[in-house]
Scaffold this motif. Structure first.
Motif, PDB file in Angstrom:
ATOM      1  N   PRO A   1       0.847  -1.197   0.000  1.00  0.00           N
ATOM      2  CA  PRO A   1       0.000   0.000   0.000  1.00  0.00           C
ATOM      3  C   PRO A   1       0.889   1.257   0.000  1.00  0.00           C
ATOM      4  O   PRO A   1       1.880   1.316   0.736  1.00  0.00           O
ATOM      5  CB  PRO A   1      -0.785  -0.100   1.304  1.00  0.00           C
TER       6      PRO A   1
ATOM      7  N   SER B   1       0.432   3.922   1.343  1.00  0.00           N
ATOM      8  CA  SER B   1       0.464   4.518   2.685  1.00  0.00           C
ATOM      9  C   SER B   1       1.606   3.962   3.538  1.00  0.00           C
ATOM     10  O   SER B   1       1.984   4.577   4.532  1.00  0.00           O
ATOM     11  CB  SER B   1      -0.875   4.301   3.395  1.00  0.00           C
ATOM     12  N   ARG B   2       2.192   2.816   3.171  1.00  0.00           N
ATOM     13  CA  ARG B   2       3.301   2.226   3.930  1.00  0.00           C
ATOM     14  C   ARG B   2       4.665   2.559   3.347  1.00  0.00           C
ATOM     15  O   ARG B   2       5.693   2.246   3.954  1.00  0.00           O
ATOM     16  CB  ARG B   2       3.123   0.706   4.012  1.00  0.00           C
TER      17      ARG B   2
ATOM     18  N   ASN C   1       7.243   4.619   5.569  1.00  0.00           N
ATOM     19  CA  ASN C   1       8.014   3.890   6.578  1.00  0.00           C
ATOM     20  C   ASN C   1       9.269   3.268   5.971  1.00  0.00           C
ATOM     21  O   ASN C   1      10.326   3.248   6.600  1.00  0.00           O
ATOM     22  CB  ASN C   1       7.160   2.793   7.224  1.00  0.00           C
TER      23      ASN C   1
ATOM     24  N   ASP D   1       4.883  13.065   6.345  1.00  0.00           N
ATOM     25  CA  ASP D   1       3.550  13.210   6.945  1.00  0.00           C
ATOM     26  C   ASP D   1       2.813  14.437   6.405  1.00  0.00           C
ATOM     27  O   ASP D   1       1.590  14.428   6.311  1.00  0.00           O
ATOM     28  CB  ASP D   1       3.641  13.299   8.470  1.00  0.00           C
TER      29      ASP D   1
ATOM     30  N   TRP E   1       1.315  12.483  -2.271  1.00  0.00           N
ATOM     31  CA  TRP E   1       1.957  11.519  -3.150  1.00  0.00           C
ATOM     32  C   TRP E   1       1.328  11.602  -4.526  1.00  0.00           C
ATOM     33  O   TRP E   1       0.141  11.893  -4.659  1.00  0.00           O
ATOM     34  CB  TRP E   1       1.741  10.093  -2.631  1.00  0.00           C
TER      35      TRP E   1
ATOM     36  N   GLU F   1      -6.044   9.170  -1.482  1.00  0.00           N
ATOM     37  CA  GLU F   1      -6.154   8.147  -0.441  1.00  0.00           C
ATOM     38  C   GLU F   1      -5.055   7.104  -0.628  1.00  0.00           C
ATOM     39  O   GLU F   1      -5.274   6.067  -1.265  1.00  0.00           O
ATOM     40  CB  GLU F   1      -7.537   7.501  -0.483  1.00  0.00           C
ATOM     41  N   PRO F   2      -3.845   7.349  -0.073  1.00  0.00           N
ATOM     42  CA  PRO F   2      -2.714   6.449  -0.283  1.00  0.00           C
ATOM     43  C   PRO F   2      -2.957   5.017   0.189  1.00  0.00           C
ATOM     44  O   PRO F   2      -2.357   4.087  -0.334  1.00  0.00           O
ATOM     45  CB  PRO F   2      -1.575   7.085   0.513  1.00  0.00           C
ATOM     46  N   GLU F   3      -3.863   4.835   1.130  1.00  0.00           N
ATOM     47  CA  GLU F   3      -4.129   3.480   1.630  1.00  0.00           C
ATOM     48  C   GLU F   3      -4.869   2.631   0.601  1.00  0.00           C
ATOM     49  O   GLU F   3      -4.910   1.407   0.704  1.00  0.00           O
ATOM     50  CB  GLU F   3      -4.881   3.514   2.960  1.00  0.00           C
ATOM     51  N   THR F   4      -5.439   3.265  -0.431  1.00  0.00           N
ATOM     52  CA  THR F   4      -6.195   2.519  -1.438  1.00  0.00           C
ATOM     53  C   THR F   4      -5.363   2.171  -2.674  1.00  0.00           C
ATOM     54  O   THR F   4      -5.851   1.480  -3.561  1.00  0.00           O
ATOM     55  CB  THR F   4      -7.437   3.308  -1.899  1.00  0.00           C
TER      56      THR F   4
ATOM     57  N   GLU G   1      -2.157   0.275  -4.329  1.00  0.00           N
ATOM     58  CA  GLU G   1      -1.146  -0.761  -4.127  1.00  0.00           C
ATOM     59  C   GLU G   1      -0.108  -0.670  -5.237  1.00  0.00           C
ATOM     60  O   GLU G   1      -0.462  -0.546  -6.414  1.00  0.00           O
ATOM     61  CB  GLU G   1      -1.789  -2.150  -4.123  1.00  0.00           C
TER      62      GLU G   1
END
Length: 92
Positions: free
Chosen positions: A35, A37-38, A41, A58, A62, A71-74, A76
């Protein structure tokens, strides 16, 4: 994780992210279907001397293949993408 479970992406660093890492771009291997969103890290772990990188990421947006991501979590990462870190820019 097998080698085939890794894919390469190209990361573009702008403004404060470029200053923090000392890079304008790099190609890195990430897990398949990571994802977006990761990704921050992973970048922070890759650049431990970039002390403000986590805070910079933060506050940044992106883009993937020149498309802004809300929505970076969506999203992949499948491999071959160009991911840009778009930092806030102040000016007048």
């Amino acid at each position: 994780m097998d080698v085939q479970d890794k894919v390469e992406i190209n990361v573009l660093y702008f403004a404060a992210a470029s200053t923090a890492t000392g890079l304008s771009q790099e190609t890195i291997s990430v897990p398949l279907n990571l994802p977006l969103s990761r990704l921050g890290n992973i970048l922070v772990a890759r650049h431990p001397k970039a002390t403000d990188l986590s805070k910079i990421l933060d506050g940044s947006q992106w883009s993937v293949d020149e498309e802004m991501v809300d929505e970076p979590e969506t999203v992949e990462l499948k491999g071959g993408e160009e991911v840009a870190i778009i930092c806030p820019v102040s000016g007048g």
